[in-house]
Scaffold this motif. Sequence first.
Motif, mmCIF file in Angstrom:
data_model
loop_
_atom_site.group_PDB
_atom_site.id
_atom_site.type_symbol
_atom_site.label_atom_id
_atom_site.label_comp_id
_atom_site.label_asym_id
_atom_site.label_seq_id
_atom_site.Cartn_x
_atom_site.Cartn_y
_atom_site.Cartn_z
ATOM 1 N N PRO A 48 0.827 -1.219 0.000
ATOM 2 C CA PRO A 48 0.000 0.000 0.000
ATOM 3 C C PRO A 48 0.857 1.264 0.000
ATOM 4 N N PHE A 95 -5.170 -4.056 -0.342
ATOM 5 C CA PHE A 95 -4.753 -3.087 -1.344
ATOM 6 C C PHE A 95 -4.968 -3.655 -2.747
ATOM 7 N N GLU A 153 -7.169 -1.392 -5.235
ATOM 8 C CA GLU A 153 -6.450 -0.645 -6.266
ATOM 9 C C GLU A 153 -6.256 -1.484 -7.524
#
Length: 117
Positions: free
Chosen positions: A33, A83, A87
């Motif tokens: 992250p 993450f 993302e």
Amino acid sequence: MNLPWHLYLMALIYIIAGLNHFRNPRMYLKIIPSYLPNPKLLNRLSGFAEIILGILLAVPATTTYSAWGIIALLIAVFPANLFMVQEQRASFGLPKWVLLLRLPLQVLLMWWAFLYT
């Protein structure tokens, strides 16, 4: 004391995964992250931890301590799994359902390690 074969399998998996942090660091750097500092250092530390814990897992005198260390490591790297879900650039192009399945897989890996505590 003889250790069960599946404990050696687990040790081998962590040793290979740890070595891969150094063989293919870009893959791991991609999933760290962005709010965490010094991704290169974090990648190296987690790689070293996996290698050392994997080796110690196969040593009867340190199996219990190593299993607890693996549980702690899996908790520590859990944000990377989150993450990957959150993302797109960290997802490796995997479908969202695959990334979501990885989250309970971490819990299953913790349970597997817990068997040796």
